[in-house]
Motif scaffolding. Structure first.
Motif, mmCIF file in Angstrom:
data_model
loop_
_atom_site.group_PDB
_atom_site.id
_atom_site.type_symbol
_atom_site.label_atom_id
_atom_site.label_comp_id
_atom_site.label_asym_id
_atom_site.label_seq_id
_atom_site.Cartn_x
_atom_site.Cartn_y
_atom_site.Cartn_z
ATOM 1 N N THR A 135 0.850 -1.185 0.000
ATOM 2 C CA THR A 135 0.000 0.000 0.000
ATOM 3 C C THR A 135 0.892 1.244 0.000
ATOM 4 O OG1 THR A 135 -0.084 0.211 2.424
ATOM 5 C CG2 THR A 135 -1.674 -1.283 1.392
ATOM 6 N N VAL A 136 0.276 2.407 -0.116
ATOM 7 C CA VAL A 136 1.054 3.647 -0.125
ATOM 8 C C VAL A 136 1.774 3.849 1.199
ATOM 9 C CG1 VAL A 136 -0.349 4.796 -1.859
ATOM 10 C CG2 VAL A 136 -1.024 4.943 0.540
ATOM 11 N N GLN A 137 1.244 3.279 2.276
ATOM 12 C CA GLN A 137 1.900 3.409 3.575
ATOM 13 C C GLN A 137 3.123 2.495 3.705
ATOM 14 O OE1 GLN A 137 -1.520 2.945 3.346
ATOM 15 N NE2 GLN A 137 -2.008 5.110 3.688
ATOM 16 N N ASP A 138 3.212 1.483 2.845
ATOM 17 C CA ASP A 138 4.316 0.520 2.922
ATOM 18 C C ASP A 138 5.549 0.962 2.158
ATOM 19 O OD1 ASP A 138 2.680 -1.249 4.374
ATOM 20 O OD2 ASP A 138 1.857 -2.093 2.522
ATOM 21 N N VAL A 139 5.404 1.975 1.286
ATOM 22 C CA VAL A 139 6.482 2.315 0.349
ATOM 23 C C VAL A 139 6.855 3.789 0.485
ATOM 24 C CG1 VAL A 139 7.203 2.307 -2.070
ATOM 25 C CG2 VAL A 139 5.564 0.590 -1.253
ATOM 26 N N THR A 140 8.146 4.058 0.458
ATOM 27 C CA THR A 140 8.634 5.426 0.441
ATOM 28 C C THR A 140 9.780 5.529 -0.560
ATOM 29 O OG1 THR A 140 9.417 7.243 1.839
ATOM 30 C CG2 THR A 140 10.353 5.070 2.273
ATOM 31 N N LEU A 141 10.179 6.754 -0.899
ATOM 32 C CA LEU A 141 11.304 6.967 -1.801
ATOM 33 C C LEU A 141 12.517 7.429 -1.020
ATOM 34 C CD1 LEU A 141 9.902 8.749 -5.008
ATOM 35 C CD2 LEU A 141 10.633 6.382 -4.769
ATOM 36 N N GLU A 142 13.658 6.832 -1.293
ATOM 37 C CA GLU A 142 14.915 7.233 -0.671
ATOM 38 C C GLU A 142 16.017 7.150 -1.715
ATOM 39 O OE1 GLU A 142 15.863 4.979 2.783
ATOM 40 O OE2 GLU A 142 14.047 5.548 3.886
ATOM 41 N N ARG A 143 17.040 8.012 -1.533
ATOM 42 C CA ARG A 143 18.196 7.919 -2.419
ATOM 43 C C ARG A 143 19.091 6.779 -1.934
ATOM 44 N NH1 ARG A 143 20.463 10.284 -6.458
ATOM 45 N NH2 ARG A 143 18.892 11.938 -6.441
ATOM 46 N N ARG A 144 19.364 5.861 -2.845
ATOM 47 C CA ARG A 144 20.203 4.702 -2.526
ATOM 48 C C ARG A 144 21.199 4.442 -3.653
ATOM 49 N NH1 ARG A 144 18.158 1.165 1.320
ATOM 50 N NH2 ARG A 144 17.000 2.372 2.881
ATOM 51 N N ASP A 145 22.289 3.764 -3.288
ATOM 52 C CA ASP A 145 23.245 3.300 -4.292
ATOM 53 C C ASP A 145 22.643 2.068 -4.967
ATOM 54 O OD1 ASP A 145 25.333 1.982 -5.671
ATOM 55 O OD2 ASP A 145 26.828 2.904 -4.369
ATOM 56 N N VAL A 146 22.428 2.161 -6.275
ATOM 57 C CA VAL A 146 21.822 1.050 -7.016
ATOM 58 C C VAL A 146 22.766 0.529 -8.101
ATOM 59 C CG1 VAL A 146 19.444 1.715 -6.542
ATOM 60 C CG2 VAL A 146 20.617 2.710 -8.515
ATOM 61 N N THR A 147 24.065 0.731 -7.886
ATOM 62 C CA THR A 147 25.053 0.306 -8.874
ATOM 63 C C THR A 147 24.914 -1.174 -9.204
ATOM 64 O OG1 THR A 147 26.587 1.974 -8.010
ATOM 65 C CG2 THR A 147 27.515 0.255 -9.411
ATOM 66 N N THR A 148 24.663 -1.986 -8.193
ATOM 67 C CA THR A 148 24.594 -3.433 -8.392
ATOM 68 C C THR A 148 23.156 -3.953 -8.419
ATOM 69 O OG1 THR A 148 24.811 -3.825 -6.011
ATOM 70 C CG2 THR A 148 26.840 -3.749 -7.310
ATOM 71 N N ILE A 149 22.174 -3.034 -8.450
ATOM 72 C CA ILE A 149 20.766 -3.442 -8.467
ATOM 73 C C ILE A 149 20.179 -3.065 -9.824
ATOM 74 C CG2 ILE A 149 18.525 -3.236 -7.348
ATOM 75 C CD1 ILE A 149 19.942 -2.400 -4.806
ATOM 76 N N ALA A 150 19.997 -4.053 -10.676
ATOM 77 C CA ALA A 150 19.559 -3.773 -12.051
ATOM 78 C C ALA A 150 18.058 -3.534 -12.154
ATOM 79 C CB ALA A 150 19.955 -4.928 -12.961
ATOM 80 N N ASP A 151 17.283 -3.985 -11.158
ATOM 81 C CA ASP A 151 15.829 -3.917 -11.278
ATOM 82 C C ASP A 151 15.186 -3.105 -10.159
ATOM 83 O OD1 ASP A 151 16.476 -5.758 -9.346
ATOM 84 O OD2 ASP A 151 14.924 -7.207 -9.898
ATOM 85 N N ALA A 152 15.902 -2.078 -9.665
ATOM 86 C CA ALA A 152 15.303 -1.191 -8.669
ATOM 87 C C ALA A 152 14.103 -0.476 -9.270
ATOM 88 C CB ALA A 152 16.341 -0.184 -8.169
ATOM 89 N N ILE A 153 13.146 -0.112 -8.422
ATOM 90 C CA ILE A 153 11.903 0.515 -8.868
ATOM 91 C C ILE A 153 11.979 2.007 -8.591
ATOM 92 C CG2 ILE A 153 9.406 0.560 -8.570
ATOM 93 C CD1 ILE A 153 9.601 -2.389 -7.737
ATOM 94 N N GLY A 154 11.739 2.811 -9.623
ATOM 95 C CA GLY A 154 11.988 4.246 -9.529
ATOM 96 C C GLY A 154 10.847 5.088 -9.013
ATOM 97 N N SER A 155 9.714 4.498 -8.640
ATOM 98 C CA SER A 155 8.615 5.292 -8.099
ATOM 99 C C SER A 155 7.803 4.448 -7.140
ATOM 100 C CB SER A 155 7.712 5.817 -9.218
ATOM 101 O OG SER A 155 6.963 4.762 -9.794
#
Length: 214
Positions: free
Chosen positions: A99-119
């Motif tokens: 849900t919207v309460q379960d997810v937030t946006l943060e700046r993270r190092d994603v160099t080794t994460i090919a499938d990170a979610i951008g929103s």
């Protein structure tokens, strides 16, 4: 511009294209040449070509001189990528729909994460394949469309033809997410048919084209 500067520029441009394709929000990059070497003179402007950019932490680029006695040198560049990505705001159980309460946006190092979610919106509504701790970067591989029909539960078998709509009670013999094809037993006549999941607890005939739906 020096060869080192041109290599770093080419690497940043490549990382920017990859970040755009991945849908990352506000990406930032750092790049450095890991194997600096002095190149021989070249009477013509050298060309920079990407050789292998699959891994941002170790990219390979070639510098080519097209002189009569031309040369080609390869360089290794190390890059890092950070971006605003979807992160769990609270612990999440396996199989839970976010849900919207379960997810937030943060700046993270994603160099080794090919499938990170951008929103956050892209993650909301999807179900987790495993339990997640608070603060974990959400990845596409961790998520799946939530099950709208569960095996053994009662469902509505809905058929539409122009302005006519007919509904029949059925029993799901398979579980399925949106648009999944599942077997359903018609409780009126006992027949088992393949149906498409269109909403929670609701299915329609599988042979109806999606483009024909209202």
């Amino acid at each position: 511009m020096s060869i080192t500067a041109r290599l770093e520029q080419a690497a940043r441009e490549q990382l920017a294209r990859q970040a755009e394709t991945a849908g990352l929000s506000e990406p930032q990059f750092t790049v450095s040449v890991a194997t600096p070497r002095a190149a021989p003179p070249c009477a013509k402007p050298v060309n920079i070509e990407a050789v292998d950019t699959r891994t941002p932490a170790r990219m390979r680029f070639a510098v080519l001189c097209s002189d009569a006695g031309g040369w080609k040198y390869e360089y290794v560049l190390r890059g890092s990528v950070s971006a605003l990505v979807a992160v769990t705001a609270v612990p999440v159980a396996a199989g839970q729909a976010l849900t919207v309460q379960d997810v937030t946006l943060e700046r993270r190092d994603v160099t080794t994460i090919a499938d990170a979610i951008g929103s956050a919106e892209a993650a909301t509504g999807q179900a987790t394949r495993r339990s997640l701790r608070a603060g974990e970067v959400l990845r596409q591989a961790q998520l799946s469309a939530p099950l709208l029909v569960k095996r053994g539960e009662a469902v509505i078998m809905l058929a539409r033809f122009e302005a006519l709509e007919i509904s029949t009670a059925g029993e799901a013999l398979d579980a399925g997410a949106i648009n999944a094809l599942v077997r359903v037993r018609n409780l009126a006549n006992g027949r088992v048919v393949r149906m498409r999941v269109i909403a929670p607890g609701t299915v329609e005939p599988a042979d109806i084209p999606r483009s024909a739906q209202p």
